[in-house]
Each structure stands twice: as structure tokens, then as C-alpha cells.
Write an enzyme that holds these catalytic residues in place. Structure first.
Site, PDB file in Angstrom:
ATOM      1  N   HIS A  23       0.869  -1.200   0.000  1.00  0.00           N
ATOM      2  CA  HIS A  23       0.000   0.000   0.000  1.00  0.00           C
ATOM      3  C   HIS A  23       0.900   1.242   0.000  1.00  0.00           C
ATOM      4  O   HIS A  23       0.774   2.100   0.887  1.00  0.00           O
ATOM      5  CB  HIS A  23      -0.930   0.031   1.207  1.00  0.00           C
ATOM      6  CG  HIS A  23      -2.082  -0.939   1.124  1.00  0.00           C
ATOM      7  ND1 HIS A  23      -2.773  -1.384   2.227  1.00  0.00           N
ATOM      8  CD2 HIS A  23      -2.674  -1.538   0.073  1.00  0.00           C
ATOM      9  CE1 HIS A  23      -3.732  -2.213   1.862  1.00  0.00           C
ATOM     10  NE2 HIS A  23      -3.695  -2.329   0.544  1.00  0.00           N
ATOM     11  N   HIS A  79     -11.327  -9.693  -6.101  1.00  0.00           N
ATOM     12  CA  HIS A  79     -10.970  -8.367  -5.560  1.00  0.00           C
ATOM     13  C   HIS A  79     -10.140  -7.671  -6.638  1.00  0.00           C
ATOM     14  O   HIS A  79      -9.225  -8.267  -7.204  1.00  0.00           O
ATOM     15  CB  HIS A  79     -10.165  -8.610  -4.276  1.00  0.00           C
ATOM     16  CG  HIS A  79      -9.694  -7.397  -3.569  1.00  0.00           C
ATOM     17  ND1 HIS A  79     -10.307  -6.176  -3.643  1.00  0.00           N
ATOM     18  CD2 HIS A  79      -8.637  -7.225  -2.709  1.00  0.00           C
ATOM     19  CE1 HIS A  79      -9.656  -5.314  -2.886  1.00  0.00           C
ATOM     20  NE2 HIS A  79      -8.639  -5.925  -2.310  1.00  0.00           N
ATOM     21  N   GLU A  81      -8.175  -4.992  -6.374  1.00  0.00           N
ATOM     22  CA  GLU A  81      -6.929  -4.309  -6.011  1.00  0.00           C
ATOM     23  C   GLU A  81      -5.788  -4.939  -6.813  1.00  0.00           C
ATOM     24  O   GLU A  81      -5.777  -6.150  -7.070  1.00  0.00           O
ATOM     25  CB  GLU A  81      -6.676  -4.413  -4.486  1.00  0.00           C
ATOM     26  CG  GLU A  81      -5.635  -3.416  -4.021  1.00  0.00           C
ATOM     27  CD  GLU A  81      -5.630  -3.172  -2.508  1.00  0.00           C
ATOM     28  OE1 GLU A  81      -6.339  -3.880  -1.767  1.00  0.00           O
ATOM     29  OE2 GLU A  81      -4.900  -2.254  -2.079  1.00  0.00           O
ATOM     30  N   ASP A  83      -2.865  -5.949  -6.476  1.00  0.00           N
ATOM     31  CA  ASP A  83      -2.037  -7.090  -6.068  1.00  0.00           C
ATOM     32  C   ASP A  83      -2.678  -8.420  -6.463  1.00  0.00           C
ATOM     33  O   ASP A  83      -1.997  -9.453  -6.458  1.00  0.00           O
ATOM     34  CB  ASP A  83      -1.723  -7.052  -4.565  1.00  0.00           C
ATOM     35  CG  ASP A  83      -2.936  -6.843  -3.689  1.00  0.00           C
ATOM     36  OD1 ASP A  83      -3.863  -6.134  -4.121  1.00  0.00           O
ATOM     37  OD2 ASP A  83      -2.967  -7.397  -2.576  1.00  0.00           O
ATOM     38  N   HIS A 145     -11.869  -5.827   2.285  1.00  0.00           N
ATOM     39  CA  HIS A 145     -11.760  -4.482   2.797  1.00  0.00           C
ATOM     40  C   HIS A 145     -12.022  -3.411   1.737  1.00  0.00           C
ATOM     41  O   HIS A 145     -11.801  -2.217   2.017  1.00  0.00           O
ATOM     42  CB  HIS A 145     -10.357  -4.275   3.398  1.00  0.00           C
ATOM     43  CG  HIS A 145      -9.253  -4.315   2.349  1.00  0.00           C
ATOM     44  ND1 HIS A 145      -8.326  -3.299   2.231  1.00  0.00           N
ATOM     45  CD2 HIS A 145      -8.972  -5.197   1.377  1.00  0.00           C
ATOM     46  CE1 HIS A 145      -7.491  -3.575   1.243  1.00  0.00           C
ATOM     47  NE2 HIS A 145      -7.852  -4.720   0.715  1.00  0.00           N
ATOM     48  N   ASP A 164      -8.425 -11.464   0.671  1.00  0.00           N
ATOM     49  CA  ASP A 164      -7.570 -10.829   1.685  1.00  0.00           C
ATOM     50  C   ASP A 164      -7.875 -11.311   3.106  1.00  0.00           C
ATOM     51  O   ASP A 164      -6.974 -11.310   3.968  1.00  0.00           O
ATOM     52  CB  ASP A 164      -7.756  -9.309   1.650  1.00  0.00           C
ATOM     53  CG  ASP A 164      -6.993  -8.644   0.513  1.00  0.00           C
ATOM     54  OD1 ASP A 164      -5.988  -9.208   0.062  1.00  0.00           O
ATOM     55  OD2 ASP A 164      -7.418  -7.559   0.082  1.00  0.00           O
ATOM     56  N   TYR A 192      -1.764  -7.794  10.446  1.00  0.00           N
ATOM     57  CA  TYR A 192      -2.608  -7.585   9.255  1.00  0.00           C
ATOM     58  C   TYR A 192      -4.009  -7.145   9.686  1.00  0.00           C
ATOM     59  O   TYR A 192      -4.577  -6.195   9.152  1.00  0.00           O
ATOM     60  CB  TYR A 192      -2.656  -8.913   8.503  1.00  0.00           C
ATOM     61  CG  TYR A 192      -3.276  -8.917   7.129  1.00  0.00           C
ATOM     62  CD1 TYR A 192      -2.492  -8.704   6.004  1.00  0.00           C
ATOM     63  CD2 TYR A 192      -4.623  -9.186   6.949  1.00  0.00           C
ATOM     64  CE1 TYR A 192      -3.040  -8.756   4.742  1.00  0.00           C
ATOM     65  CE2 TYR A 192      -5.180  -9.229   5.685  1.00  0.00           C
ATOM     66  CZ  TYR A 192      -4.385  -9.018   4.590  1.00  0.00           C
ATOM     67  OH  TYR A 192      -4.941  -9.061   3.327  1.00  0.00           O
ATOM     68  N   HIS A 225      -3.095 -13.924   0.505  1.00  0.00           N
ATOM     69  CA  HIS A 225      -1.736 -13.552   0.935  1.00  0.00           C
ATOM     70  C   HIS A 225      -1.269 -14.523   2.005  1.00  0.00           C
ATOM     71  O   HIS A 225      -2.013 -14.813   2.958  1.00  0.00           O
ATOM     72  CB  HIS A 225      -1.703 -12.156   1.566  1.00  0.00           C
ATOM     73  CG  HIS A 225      -2.005 -11.037   0.622  1.00  0.00           C
ATOM     74  ND1 HIS A 225      -1.182 -10.699  -0.421  1.00  0.00           N
ATOM     75  CD2 HIS A 225      -3.031 -10.158   0.582  1.00  0.00           C
ATOM     76  CE1 HIS A 225      -1.694  -9.665  -1.064  1.00  0.00           C
ATOM     77  NE2 HIS A 225      -2.818  -9.323  -0.480  1.00  0.00           N
TER      78      HIS A 225
HETATM   79 FE1  FEO Z   1      -6.880  -5.749  -0.926  1.00  0.00          FE
HETATM   80 FE2  FEO Z   1      -4.490  -8.039  -1.207  1.00  0.00          FE
HETATM   81  O1  FEO Z   1      -5.527  -6.642  -1.776  1.00  0.00           O
END
Ligand code: FEO
Length: 395
Positions: A23, A79, A81, A83, A145, A164, A192, A225
Site C-alpha cells: 500500500h 478483488h 486491487e 495485487d 476491505h 484478503d 494484518y 496472501h
Molecule cells: Fe486488498 Fe491483497 O488486496
């Protein structure tokens, strides 16, 4: 690299051993991370999520070693995002018509990121996809999230692909929770949660209760992750329920920054005062300028109360302490108690500003702050000890 979770499910992601921030610079990843992508081979073939942009080429090349890309029937983008969606543009160049299953928000955000009109299939909670012997059921996890987040449950193998949720930034070639160092796993999991999920705690509880109400058998939680929970995966869920419920341990954390050690000496004397009254409470001290900010947030998350200290500088407070207080305001800790202190030379705005920032973060201040002019002498050190004693007595 790839490995099998079950006969049908293969991990095809990327372990990022080098990652040290995430991030932007907002989150430290001292133990690296991984971007977990999964290939399901049933009568239909499904790819769940991809990897971060810098590894897109490597990801697609590795995937080609695993399967002819044209055999992929469906992609699930849990998701948007980057990543997890970062390799989609490259992948979709190869298989442009493959349907991408995602939430309505997911489609909007993916279009916003990549400006491509891919074949999106929007899904809602309870929608299913029959892939042969198994069925995939989608569960929206709005604001867990991001507005688009969702999870996918696979029947038969009984795997929850949680994206996530339940993840950690932890690089390990061992990849399963029963194989890795348990202390590292716990530390990265709570860090986390504390830093990323605390703002959404009420939603975490609600979503977990909703998923539990389905009474689905659960053999694994396959995160996006870090490691995959296969040994008693429910422990990850139990931890989240505990952490989401205004979590506290018997801990008081003192965060400070100091110019010439006056505020540091105050912090240590306050700690002595606390311990003289309560032998059981864990007291931890962190110099905000010398400690990883996300580790401090994790310690504050575990604390029932905290004290913030800073010297006065330029009619204000020192920037590292200010940064942590701003993070707290955003994270929105609940039911924590606090007080402020610090040394000063002439104008002495420090304590008032610390208290103002604590109030802005909606933290309850249990006693008036303590200011000491110049370097604390023995009387001032005794005042700090008394300050620590009265603080712990007011909790
Ligand atoms: Fe919210 Fe691992 O991206």
C-alpha cells in the site's frame, strides 16, 4: 512454482520474498508476502485471482506450463486491487473472451483500473457456478476491505477462497499453516488485522456470522496472501471474531518521541509507576521515531490503554508521534483509554496537542496530561511515577 492443495486445486501464485512495503509505504512487510492464485480443474477449469503487476509476465508464463490457457473456462476476480488483478490485462490478451466473475463493484473498479471492457459476469451472495463435481458459491464481502471484495466457497473439497480475509504478509515456501513458525504466523496475522481490518470490525463479525449460518463444512481457507489454513482452519475464523470484538489484552503501551531524552525519561518513570501498582499488566515502550509504525499499531491494538508523549517543537509535537496518532484516528480503535505527557522548554503546547489528537481519534482521556519543563529532575521523575500510578488506577 506451483503446488497442489487437493487433486483439483493447484496454487499458481507468486511468493514475493523481497516485498518490504505494501500500500505504498503504509504497511511494512518485513517478512515479504505472496499473491495467491488458484487453478481449479474440475469438468470446467477456473482461475481464482492473479498476482501483482510486476509479476504479471512471470505469472502468465508459469500458468502456461500448468495448462493451455484456452482451457480456462472461467476467471474469478474476487478483488480488483492490483495485487490480485495485476496480471489480468496480460492474461486477457491471450484469452480475451473468457468470462470474469466478480461483483458489480468489482467490474466497475476493474474497468476503472484497466479501461477494458472484458466479459464481466456480475455475481451476488448465494450465486453459484456449477463446474462439474464441485459447485462454487460466491459470498460478497463488501468493505472487507474494499467495496468489491468477495469470497468463493468450493463444495466437495470444502475450501473457502477468502481473498484478503484471514491472510498475512508472510513469504514462506511452506505455504500451509501447520508447517510454518507459529509465532511468525500469529504475529503477521494480528498485524494484518490490526492495521488493515480494524476499521471494518463490525462488518467482519457480521460477515463471519453470515457465513457460519450456512453451516458449510470447511477443510481449508485459501487466502490471497501468505499461508493457507488447512490444520484446524476454524482457528483463523475464531481469531477474527475475537479481534473484531474490541480486542484487548492486559497491556499498556507508551508511545513517545523525544529530542534530548527528557520525554523518554518521563516515559520510563511513568512505566515504573504503572508497574508499582499493577505487577501483572504488560507495559511496553516505543520510541515512535525508531520503531516500525505498523508494529506500534499492532501493540496499540493489543492494549487496553496507552500513553502518548512528545517534546514540544515549533509550537507543535514531534512528527513521528503525530503520524501514529493520525493512523489511530483513521483506524478507529474502540474502548481504549489514554493520557498524554511530555517535556518542553518554553511554549509547551505538546500535551494540549497530544490530547486534542487523542480526542479527534475518539480515545477516552482518563486524566489530565503531565508536562515537565526542561529535563526532569528527581521531583519531576516522582511526579511521572505518580502519574503512571494514577493512570493505571483509573482504568
Ligand atoms: Fe486488498 Fe491483497 O488486496
Amino acid at each position: 512454482m506451483s503446488f497442489k492443495l487437493t487433486d483439483k486445486v493447484t496454487w499458481v501464485g507468486k511468493i514475493d520474498w523481497e516485498l518490504r512495503t505494501f500500500h505504498g509505504e503504509e504497511y511494512s512487510t518485513d517478512r515479504g508476502s505472496s499473491y495467491n492464485s488458484y487453478l481449479i480443474r474440475d469438468k470446467k477449469t477456473v482461475l481464482i485471482d492473479t498476482v501483482w503487476i510486476p509479476f504479471a509476465e512471470e505469472f502468465v508464463e508459469n500458468l502456461k506450463k500448468e495448462i493451455d490457457l484456452n482451457e480456462i473456462d472461467y476467471i474469478i476476480a474476487q478483488h480488483s486491487e492490483v495485487d490480485h488483478s495485476g496480471a489480468l490485462p496480460l492474461l486477457m490478451k491471450e484469452i480475451p473472451n473468457t468470462p470474469i466473475y466478480c461483483t458489480a463493484n468489482g467490474a466497475k473498479i476493474l474497468k476503472g483500473h484497466y479501461h477494458e471492457d472484458w466479459n464481466f459476469v456480475e455475481v451476488k451472495t448465494g450465486d453459484t457456478l456449477d463446474i462439474g463435481e464441485s459447485t462454487l458459491t460466491f459470498v460478497e464481502a463488501r468493505m472487507l476491505h474494499w467495496p468489491d471484495s468477495m469470497m468463493t466457497y468450493m463444495s466437495g473439497d470444502n475450501i473457502l477462497f477468502s481473498n484478503d480475509a484471514f491472510g498475512q504478509h508472510l513469504a514462506s515456501e511452506q505455504m500451509f499453516n501447520d508447517l510454518v513458525d507459529q509465532a511468525e504466523l500469529y504475529q503477521e496475522s494480528i498485524k494484518y488485522y490490526a492495521n488493515i481490518l480494524t476499521p471494518f470490525s463490525p462488518l467482519v463479525t457480521k460477515k463471519i456470522e453470515e457465513v457460519l449460518s450456512f453451516n458449510l463444512p470447511l477443510n481449508m481457507i485459501a487466502t490471497s496472501h501468505g499461508i493457507i489454513w488447512r490444520d484446524n482452519p476454524v482457528q483463523a475464523v475464531e481469531n477474527y471474531l475475537k479481534w473484531a470484538n474490541d480486542y484487548q489484552e492486559n497491556q499498556i503501551t507508551i508511545v513517545y518521541d523525544t529530542m534530548w531524552n527528557g520525554t523518554r525519561r518521563m516515559a520510563e518513570a511513568i512505566a515504573e509507576g504503572i508497574k508499582s501498582v499493577d505487577k501483572d499488566v504488560v507495559v511496553k515502550l516505543y520510541n515512535a521515531a525508531k520503531t516500525d509504525k505498523n508494529d506500534i499499531i499492532t501493540e496499540l491494538f493489543k492494549s487496553k490503554a496507552f500513553l502518548f508523549g512528545s517534546a514540544t517543537v515549533n509550537k507543535s509535537i514531534m512528527h513521528a508521534t503525530s503520524g501514529i496518532l493520525e493512523m489511530i484516528r483513521g483506524i478507529g480503535f474502540k474502548k481504549k483509554k489514554a493520557a498524554a505527557f511530555g517535556a518542553y522548554g518554553w511554549s509547551g503546547e505538546n500535551v494540549a496537542i497530544l490530547e486534542e489528537k487523542l480526542k479527534a481519534a475518539k480515545i477516552e482521556i482518563v486524566q489530565d496530561g503531565l508536562k515537565v519543563l526542561w529535563n526532569p529532575d528527581e521531583d519531576a521523575m516522582e511526579a511521572c511515577r505518580e502519574f503512571g500510578k494514577s493512570f493505571v488506577e483509573k482504568l
